[in-house]
Motif scaffolding. Structure first.
Motif, PDB file in Angstrom:
ATOM      1  N   ARG A 133       0.863  -1.179   0.000  1.00 11.55           N
ATOM      2  CA  ARG A 133       0.000   0.000   0.000  1.00 11.55           C
ATOM      3  C   ARG A 133       0.900   1.230   0.000  1.00 11.55           C
ATOM      4  O   ARG A 133       1.738   1.389   0.886  1.00 11.55           O
ATOM      5  N   LEU A 134       0.747   2.073  -1.005  1.00  7.55           N
ATOM      6  CA  LEU A 134       1.614   3.255  -1.128  1.00  7.55           C
ATOM      7  C   LEU A 134       0.780   4.517  -1.243  1.00  7.55           C
ATOM      8  O   LEU A 134      -0.343   4.486  -1.746  1.00  7.55           O
ATOM      9  N   SER A 135       1.380   5.613  -0.795  1.00  6.46           N
ATOM     10  CA  SER A 135       0.720   6.902  -1.031  1.00  6.46           C
ATOM     11  C   SER A 135       1.072   7.338  -2.455  1.00  6.46           C
ATOM     12  O   SER A 135       2.042   6.856  -3.049  1.00  6.46           O
ATOM     13  N   VAL A 136       0.309   8.273  -2.972  1.00  7.06           N
ATOM     14  CA  VAL A 136       0.587   8.777  -4.318  1.00  7.06           C
ATOM     15  C   VAL A 136       2.000   9.371  -4.363  1.00  7.06           C
ATOM     16  O   VAL A 136       2.758   9.141  -5.305  1.00  7.06           O
ATOM     17  N   HIS A 137       2.363  10.095  -3.314  1.00  9.68           N
ATOM     18  CA  HIS A 137       3.700  10.695  -3.259  1.00  9.68           C
ATOM     19  C   HIS A 137       4.785   9.604  -3.323  1.00  9.68           C
ATOM     20  O   HIS A 137       5.771   9.738  -4.049  1.00  9.68           O
ATOM     21  N   GLU A 138       4.566   8.532  -2.576  1.00  7.89           N
ATOM     22  CA  GLU A 138       5.560   7.443  -2.589  1.00  7.89           C
ATOM     23  C   GLU A 138       5.667   6.824  -3.977  1.00  7.89           C
ATOM     24  O   GLU A 138       6.762   6.510  -4.448  1.00  7.89           O
ATOM     25  N   VAL A 139       4.543   6.661  -4.640  1.00  8.06           N
ATOM     26  CA  VAL A 139       4.580   6.076  -5.981  1.00  8.06           C
ATOM     27  C   VAL A 139       5.341   6.990  -6.927  1.00  8.06           C
ATOM     28  O   VAL A 139       6.186   6.552  -7.692  1.00  8.06           O
ATOM     29  N   LEU A 140       5.044   8.295  -6.849  1.00 10.09           N
ATOM     30  CA  LEU A 140       5.630   9.226  -7.825  1.00 10.09           C
ATOM     31  C   LEU A 140       7.093   9.544  -7.565  1.00 10.09           C
ATOM     32  O   LEU A 140       7.814   9.930  -8.475  1.00 10.09           O
ATOM     33  N   THR A 141       7.529   9.374  -6.342  1.00 12.08           N
ATOM     34  CA  THR A 141       8.911   9.772  -6.045  1.00 12.08           C
ATOM     35  C   THR A 141       9.802   8.587  -5.674  1.00 12.08           C
ATOM     36  O   THR A 141      11.008   8.743  -5.581  1.00 12.08           O
ATOM     37  N   GLY A 142       9.183   7.425  -5.450  1.00  9.27           N
ATOM     38  CA  GLY A 142       9.986   6.303  -4.952  1.00  9.27           C
ATOM     39  C   GLY A 142      10.733   5.594  -6.059  1.00  9.27           C
ATOM     40  O   GLY A 142      10.482   5.788  -7.254  1.00  9.27           O
ATOM     41  N   HIS A 143      11.697   4.790  -5.641  1.00  4.92           N
ATOM     42  CA  HIS A 143      12.422   3.953  -6.610  1.00  4.92           C
ATOM     43  C   HIS A 143      11.706   2.604  -6.623  1.00  4.92           C
ATOM     44  O   HIS A 143      12.104   1.652  -5.975  1.00  4.92           O
ATOM     45  N   ASN A 144      10.609   2.577  -7.337  1.00  9.61           N
ATOM     46  CA  ASN A 144       9.787   1.376  -7.308  1.00  9.61           C
ATOM     47  C   ASN A 144      10.136   0.469  -8.478  1.00  9.61           C
ATOM     48  O   ASN A 144      10.287   0.931  -9.600  1.00  9.61           O
ATOM     49  N   GLU A 145      10.206  -0.819  -8.186  1.00  9.13           N
ATOM     50  CA  GLU A 145      10.511  -1.719  -9.297  1.00  9.13           C
ATOM     51  C   GLU A 145       9.276  -1.880 -10.180  1.00  9.13           C
ATOM     52  O   GLU A 145       8.145  -1.732  -9.711  1.00  9.13           O
ATOM     53  N   ASP A 146       9.546  -2.097 -11.460  1.00  9.40           N
ATOM     54  CA  ASP A 146       8.470  -2.239 -12.434  1.00  9.40           C
ATOM     55  C   ASP A 146       7.613  -3.449 -12.072  1.00  9.40           C
ATOM     56  O   ASP A 146       8.100  -4.434 -11.533  1.00  9.40           O
ATOM     57  N   LYS A 147       6.348  -3.340 -12.337  1.00  3.36           N
ATOM     58  CA  LYS A 147       5.376  -4.422 -12.137  1.00  3.36           C
ATOM     59  C   LYS A 147       5.121  -4.735 -10.675  1.00  3.36           C
ATOM     60  O   LYS A 147       4.569  -5.788 -10.366  1.00  3.36           O
ATOM     61  N   LYS A 148       5.549  -3.854  -9.818  1.00  6.00           N
ATOM     62  CA  LYS A 148       5.282  -4.101  -8.402  1.00  6.00           C
ATOM     63  C   LYS A 148       3.773  -4.053  -8.164  1.00  6.00           C
ATOM     64  O   LYS A 148       3.075  -3.213  -8.734  1.00  6.00           O
ATOM     65  N   LYS A 149       3.290  -4.960  -7.334  1.00  7.86           N
ATOM     66  CA  LYS A 149       1.856  -4.957  -7.012  1.00  7.86           C
ATOM     67  C   LYS A 149       1.602  -3.886  -5.954  1.00  7.86           C
ATOM     68  O   LYS A 149       2.236  -3.916  -4.887  1.00  7.86           O
ATOM     69  N   VAL A 150       0.728  -2.940  -6.274  1.00  8.82           N
ATOM     70  CA  VAL A 150       0.496  -1.863  -5.312  1.00  8.82           C
ATOM     71  C   VAL A 150      -0.990  -1.661  -5.063  1.00  8.82           C
ATOM     72  O   VAL A 150      -1.842  -2.083  -5.866  1.00  8.82           O
ATOM     73  N   LYS A 151      -1.257  -1.017  -3.946  1.00  6.95           N
ATOM     74  CA  LYS A 151      -2.627  -0.606  -3.671  1.00  6.95           C
ATOM     75  C   LYS A 151      -2.605   0.886  -3.341  1.00  6.95           C
ATOM     76  O   LYS A 151      -1.760   1.349  -2.576  1.00  6.95           O
ATOM     77  N   ILE A 152      -3.496   1.630  -3.981  1.00  4.25           N
ATOM     78  CA  ILE A 152      -3.564   3.085  -3.817  1.00  4.25           C
ATOM     79  C   ILE A 152      -4.963   3.449  -3.344  1.00  4.25           C
ATOM     80  O   ILE A 152      -5.946   2.903  -3.860  1.00  4.25           O
ATOM     81  N   GLN A 153      -5.034   4.375  -2.379  1.00  2.00           N
ATOM     82  CA  GLN A 153      -6.352   4.848  -1.926  1.00  2.00           C
ATOM     83  C   GLN A 153      -6.390   6.368  -2.042  1.00  2.00           C
ATOM     84  O   GLN A 153      -5.405   7.026  -1.694  1.00  2.00           O
TER      85      GLN A 153
END
Ligand code: 4AD
Length: 478
Positions: A26-46
């Motif tokens: 579960r990530l915040s929008v800020h974390e998604v947009l600024t994080g070093h996230n690996e491609d295809k990571k399964k995420v949940k956004i609210q």
């Protein structure tokens, strides 16, 4: 592109963590947009939907959860479009975090599931999609205005500014003191008081002495309590709500506002206090320009064009210092017909303050050494004539006028004693005189109106638009 999206089994659950057959973060929008996230990571956004665009092949949503000004783009198969997904509705999206092919964002979420957590009736919702509403309109909805871009940015900036102010004091050795909100002192007329409770030490027979046994008020300033503490901790500050019942219906007055106050012992002159005022202002502002660039850019673009340069200029130049007497001379020479008097001895009005700042090239100005009679009993006598001037300072800034007020405090027992005697306040302030009897030291301090500070940096015209829930005469919404 979306044909290959496999729909996950939709779990009908309200618990956000019930997806964890696979690893979902579960990530915040800020974390998604600024994080070093690996491609295809399964995420949940609210978050809340800021726009919906349904095309034949693909559904685009923009979701915002308050963690950043930017929205997160969600792409989904049109089959995932529920009729209840609309502007303003609350959603929970699960899917893969992928690199975006669009130019406007680097990542997006390829949705496998979109659950509407809370519907939004767009007909009644006061804000319309993609519309920029004027502040007077937005102000009517204190319960909803935090959902707008501008107010969202304002509140994130306000939060960062609060942290930066605490950080400034902490890194400079100040102790944070929680001064009381309910008090029996009135800081000698710093403003009109809101009375919390009537009360009396000696109620007439049959009468009630009130909750506290003395009249109690909402604080107009934490200064006197800070002075107590500076007698033990040397450098102290407080940052809390203050209340003034004055009927000032202006763009820079509130009945409830936040004040940053500091008190410093072992001062040598007013310059010691002014140095801290200038440092606090500049360091807080630099920190905001650094940490809140995106949110600030909204203000600089849409609210107050040209403000970026003005705010940067505020931290570049050394602040100017002039005496009250010099200020009066400048005003008297000004080719302007002021509404209020510019006689020596008169208080400076907003029109005077703004003129003085403009006269100084829009660089903040310290005005020092005010007439003795204009300042409260605690202000230090300069002894430059019989009670002629006192060691008080106001910092005037562009667009606002007075932002800080401060002074050296009268630390000499005999001088303070005779002033209190003249005012008939000796009994009330016996404890304050005690501070001068037991290890008195030269000291001084200041207060800065936090909302006026935000107005100054953001270029916001009306103080009601920089506080979550403004209180002013005839208005106390919510
Ligand atoms: O100049 P003021 O009244 O100073 C004091 O209360 C001192 N006792 C502070 C101290 O030395 N510790 O208020 C300080 C600042 C003003 O310069 C202004 O920025 C802000 O508080 N302020 C207000 N802000 C919004 N609404 C009001 N009604 C305000 N009154 C003062």
């Amino acid at each position: 592109m979306l044909a290959s999206v496999k729909l996950a089994t939709r779990l009908v659950s309200h618990h956000p963590w019930h997806y964890c057959h696979r690893s979902v973060t579960r990530l915040s929008v800020h974390e998604v947009l600024t994080g070093h996230n690996e491609d295809k990571k399964k995420v949940k956004i609210q978050g809340w939907v800021r726009s919906v665009r349904a095309q034949k092949e693909v559904l685009f949503l923009h979701v915002n959860d308050g963690s950043s000004l930017q929205n997160l783009q969600i792409v989904a198969e049109p089959s995932l479009k529920h009729s209840s997904i609309s502007f303003g509705s609350a959603v929970e999206v699960s899917g893969d975090l992928v690199r975006s092919v669009g130019a406007k964002q680097s990542v997006e979420v390829k949705a496998e599931d979109i659950r509407v957590v809370g519907e939004c009736d767009t007909t009644d919702f006061p804000f319309k999609i993609k519309e920029r509403h004027p502040p007077e309109y937005v102000r009517q909805f204190p319960h909803l205005r935090c959902r707008t871009n501008t107010f969202g940015s304002l509140l994130r900036i306000r939060s960062e500014a609060t942290a930066a102010i605490h950080e400034y004091f902490k890194s400079n050795g100040f102790i944070h003191i929680h001064t009381p909100i309910i008090t029996s002192n009135d800081c000698e007329g710093a403003g009109e008081l809101f009375q919390v409770q009537a009360g009396s030490k000696d109620p007439a027979p049959g009468e009630d002495g009130g909750f506290f046994g003395v009249p109690a008020f909402l604080t107009v300033s934490g200064q006197l309590h800070l002075e107590i503490m500076s007698g033990a901790f040397t450098k102290v500050f407080t940052f809390g709500p203050t209340f003034r019942a004055e009927n000032s219906q202006t763009r820079r007055h509130l009945a409830e506002f936040y004040m940053v106050e500091a008190e410093i012992s072992f001062t040598e002159s007013l310059e010691d206090i002014m140095q801290v005022m200038e440092d606090l202002f500049k360091r807080t502002t630099s920190s905001l320009l650094d940490k809140c660039a995106e949110d600030l850019s909204l203000f600089f673009k849409h609210v107050s064009p040209g403000q970026k340069d003005r705010s940067e200029k505020l931290i570049k130049n050394k602040f100017i210092v002039m005496s009250y007497t010099e200020a009066i001379e400048i005003l008297r020479r000004a080719p302007v017909a002021f509404q209020y008097s510019t006689e020596w001895g008169c208080d400076l009005q907003t029109e005077h303050e703004k003129y003085l700042v403009r006269h100084c090239g829009d660089v903040p100005v310290f005005v020092i050494n005010y007439p003795y009679d204009l300042k409260p009993f605690y202000t230090r006598d300069n002894e430059d004539g019989p009670q002629r001037t006192a060691s008080a300072v106001d910092l005037l800034v562009p667009g606002i006028g007075e932002l800080f007020g401060g002074s050296l405090r009268e630390e000499r027992l005999h001088i303070l004693q005779s002033r209190l005697d003249r005012l008939g306040l000796t009994d009330t302030y016996q404890w304050y005189l005690d501070l001068r009897k037991f290890g008195s030291v030269p000291h001084g301090g200041f207060g800065m109106g936090f909302e006026r500070y935000l107005q100054c940096i953001l270029g916001v015209d009306n103080i009601k638009d920089v506080i979550p829930f403004p209180r002013f005469p005839y208005s106390c919404l919510l």
